[in-house]
Write a protein that holds these residues in place. Sequence first.
Motif, mmCIF file in Angstrom:
data_model
loop_
_atom_site.group_PDB
_atom_site.id
_atom_site.type_symbol
_atom_site.label_atom_id
_atom_site.label_comp_id
_atom_site.label_asym_id
_atom_site.label_seq_id
_atom_site.Cartn_x
_atom_site.Cartn_y
_atom_site.Cartn_z
ATOM 1 N N ASP A 51 0.867 -1.167 0.000
ATOM 2 C CA ASP A 51 0.000 0.000 0.000
ATOM 3 C C ASP A 51 0.907 1.221 0.000
ATOM 4 O OD1 ASP A 51 -1.851 1.992 0.327
ATOM 5 O OD2 ASP A 51 -2.460 1.388 2.342
ATOM 6 N N MET A 52 0.894 1.955 -1.090
ATOM 7 C CA MET A 52 1.797 3.081 -1.248
ATOM 8 C C MET A 52 1.210 4.385 -0.712
ATOM 9 S SD MET A 52 4.311 1.518 -2.484
ATOM 10 C CE MET A 52 5.457 2.591 -3.272
ATOM 11 N N GLY A 53 0.060 4.326 -0.058
ATOM 12 C CA GLY A 53 -0.580 5.532 0.445
ATOM 13 C C GLY A 53 0.289 6.288 1.429
ATOM 14 N N ASP A 54 0.942 5.565 2.343
ATOM 15 C CA ASP A 54 1.813 6.216 3.319
ATOM 16 C C ASP A 54 3.017 6.863 2.645
ATOM 17 O OD1 ASP A 54 0.161 5.496 5.407
ATOM 18 O OD2 ASP A 54 1.327 3.718 5.933
ATOM 19 N N ILE A 55 3.549 6.197 1.646
ATOM 20 C CA ILE A 55 4.705 6.749 0.932
ATOM 21 C C ILE A 55 4.293 7.986 0.141
ATOM 22 C CG2 ILE A 55 6.377 6.295 -0.909
ATOM 23 C CD1 ILE A 55 6.503 3.416 0.171
ATOM 24 N N GLN A 56 3.125 7.945 -0.488
ATOM 25 C CA GLN A 56 2.642 9.116 -1.216
ATOM 26 C C GLN A 56 2.416 10.288 -0.274
ATOM 27 O OE1 GLN A 56 -0.696 7.314 -3.190
ATOM 28 N NE2 GLN A 56 0.501 6.852 -5.022
ATOM 29 N N GLU A 57 1.941 10.008 0.946
ATOM 30 C CA GLU A 57 1.763 11.066 1.937
ATOM 31 C C GLU A 57 3.118 11.642 2.351
ATOM 32 O OE1 GLU A 57 -0.047 13.681 4.720
ATOM 33 O OE2 GLU A 57 -0.684 12.745 2.852
ATOM 34 N N MET A 58 4.123 10.781 2.508
ATOM 35 C CA MET A 58 5.465 11.269 2.834
ATOM 36 C C MET A 58 6.002 12.159 1.719
ATOM 37 S SD MET A 58 6.430 10.193 5.834
ATOM 38 C CE MET A 58 8.173 10.456 5.743
ATOM 39 N N ILE A 59 5.780 11.771 0.492
ATOM 40 C CA ILE A 59 6.233 12.581 -0.645
ATOM 41 C C ILE A 59 5.540 13.935 -0.630
ATOM 42 C CG2 ILE A 59 6.168 12.762 -3.162
ATOM 43 C CD1 ILE A 59 6.615 9.670 -3.184
ATOM 44 N N ARG A 91 11.836 22.834 11.339
ATOM 45 C CA ARG A 91 12.457 21.783 12.145
ATOM 46 C C ARG A 91 11.392 20.792 12.638
ATOM 47 N NH1 ARG A 91 15.934 24.305 16.132
ATOM 48 N NH2 ARG A 91 17.435 24.207 14.457
ATOM 49 N N THR A 92 10.256 21.301 13.083
ATOM 50 C CA THR A 92 9.170 20.436 13.559
ATOM 51 C C THR A 92 8.637 19.567 12.430
ATOM 52 O OG1 THR A 92 8.549 22.085 15.214
ATOM 53 C CG2 THR A 92 6.891 20.433 14.644
ATOM 54 N N ARG A 93 8.446 20.166 11.270
ATOM 55 C CA ARG A 93 7.948 19.398 10.117
ATOM 56 C C ARG A 93 8.933 18.301 9.719
ATOM 57 N NH1 ARG A 93 3.974 22.284 6.523
ATOM 58 N NH2 ARG A 93 3.328 24.117 7.688
ATOM 59 N N LEU A 94 10.214 18.629 9.710
ATOM 60 C CA LEU A 94 11.218 17.631 9.346
ATOM 61 C C LEU A 94 11.287 16.517 10.385
ATOM 62 C CD1 LEU A 94 14.046 19.889 7.903
ATOM 63 C CD2 LEU A 94 12.607 18.280 6.649
ATOM 64 N N ASP A 95 11.164 16.853 11.662
ATOM 65 C CA ASP A 95 11.121 15.811 12.698
ATOM 66 C C ASP A 95 9.939 14.880 12.479
ATOM 67 O OD1 ASP A 95 13.392 16.733 13.938
ATOM 68 O OD2 ASP A 95 12.318 17.847 15.512
ATOM 69 N N ASP A 96 8.778 15.456 12.144
ATOM 70 C CA ASP A 96 7.594 14.639 11.862
ATOM 71 C C ASP A 96 7.834 13.726 10.663
ATOM 72 O OD1 ASP A 96 6.277 15.812 13.977
ATOM 73 O OD2 ASP A 96 5.099 17.179 12.721
ATOM 74 N N LEU A 97 8.500 14.258 9.647
ATOM 75 C CA LEU A 97 8.805 13.444 8.463
ATOM 76 C C LEU A 97 9.739 12.292 8.821
ATOM 77 C CD1 LEU A 97 9.208 16.133 5.699
ATOM 78 C CD2 LEU A 97 7.540 14.290 5.740
ATOM 79 N N TRP A 98 10.770 12.568 9.620
ATOM 80 C CA TRP A 98 11.696 11.515 10.011
ATOM 81 C C TRP A 98 10.990 10.441 10.827
ATOM 82 C CZ3 TRP A 98 15.730 10.158 7.605
ATOM 83 C CH2 TRP A 98 16.546 11.095 6.978
ATOM 84 N N ASN A 99 10.090 10.862 11.708
ATOM 85 C CA ASN A 99 9.332 9.886 12.499
ATOM 86 C C ASN A 99 8.443 9.033 11.596
ATOM 87 O OD1 ASN A 99 10.441 10.752 14.909
ATOM 88 N ND2 ASN A 99 8.810 12.226 15.312
ATOM 89 N N GLY A 100 7.812 9.667 10.622
ATOM 90 C CA GLY A 100 6.986 8.925 9.667
ATOM 91 C C GLY A 100 7.806 7.957 8.837
ATOM 92 N N MET A 101 8.991 8.400 8.416
ATOM 93 C CA MET A 101 9.869 7.529 7.631
ATOM 94 C C MET A 101 10.332 6.342 8.470
ATOM 95 S SD MET A 101 11.164 6.924 4.717
ATOM 96 C CE MET A 101 10.925 8.443 3.853
ATOM 97 N N ASP A 102 10.639 6.585 9.736
ATOM 98 C CA ASP A 102 11.033 5.497 10.633
ATOM 99 C C ASP A 102 9.909 4.470 10.747
ATOM 100 O OD1 ASP A 102 12.900 4.323 12.612
ATOM 101 O OD2 ASP A 102 11.288 4.818 14.017
ATOM 102 N N LYS A 103 8.684 4.951 10.883
ATOM 103 C CA LYS A 103 7.523 4.049 10.976
ATOM 104 C C LYS A 103 7.366 3.226 9.699
ATOM 105 C CE LYS A 103 2.511 4.212 11.493
ATOM 106 N NZ LYS A 103 1.341 5.079 11.583
ATOM 107 N N LEU A 105 9.736 2.449 7.485
ATOM 108 C CA LEU A 105 10.841 1.493 7.367
ATOM 109 C C LEU A 105 10.676 0.313 8.317
ATOM 110 C CD1 LEU A 105 13.847 3.938 6.944
ATOM 111 C CD2 LEU A 105 12.759 2.525 5.188
ATOM 112 N N ARG A 106 10.174 0.569 9.509
ATOM 113 C CA ARG A 106 9.914 -0.538 10.440
ATOM 114 C C ARG A 106 8.819 -1.458 9.890
ATOM 115 N NH1 ARG A 106 12.407 0.256 15.424
ATOM 116 N NH2 ARG A 106 13.145 2.384 15.713
ATOM 117 N N GLY A 107 7.827 -0.869 9.220
ATOM 118 C CA GLY A 107 6.782 -1.669 8.590
ATOM 119 C C GLY A 107 7.343 -2.549 7.477
ATOM 120 N N PHE A 108 8.233 -1.980 6.660
ATOM 121 C CA PHE A 108 8.863 -2.762 5.599
ATOM 122 C C PHE A 108 9.705 -3.893 6.173
ATOM 123 C CE2 PHE A 108 8.629 1.129 2.713
ATOM 124 C CZ PHE A 108 7.513 0.642 2.052
#
Length: 112
Positions: A51-59, A91-103, A105-108
Amino acid sequence: MKKENRNVQLHFFVTEPEAELIKERMAELGITNFSAYLRKMAVDGYIIHLDMGDIQEMIRLLRICSNNLNQYTRRANETGSVYAADVEDLRTRLDDLWNGMDKLLRGFANIS
């Protein structure tokens, strides 16, 4: 890449319920090419559909951050200063992005 010449034709029979199940699974995966689906299943035995929905949201969020960074850079070049609130927002937005990316990658990592 060399195009393969598929010249061996295979035939097999399924029941009506089996045919419906095959069509349902193809629809769930978003696959429309019947031959490609059967070939992949026959050779590999499984297909992983992500499901690429999360990745599209990250983009989308990355694009927003990039646009904001460009605006801050323009403002800094025009005025010679940057607002602390803008930097903290980025900085806050980038932290949120990193947290989302971590989530993600853990899912993958849990795909088996």
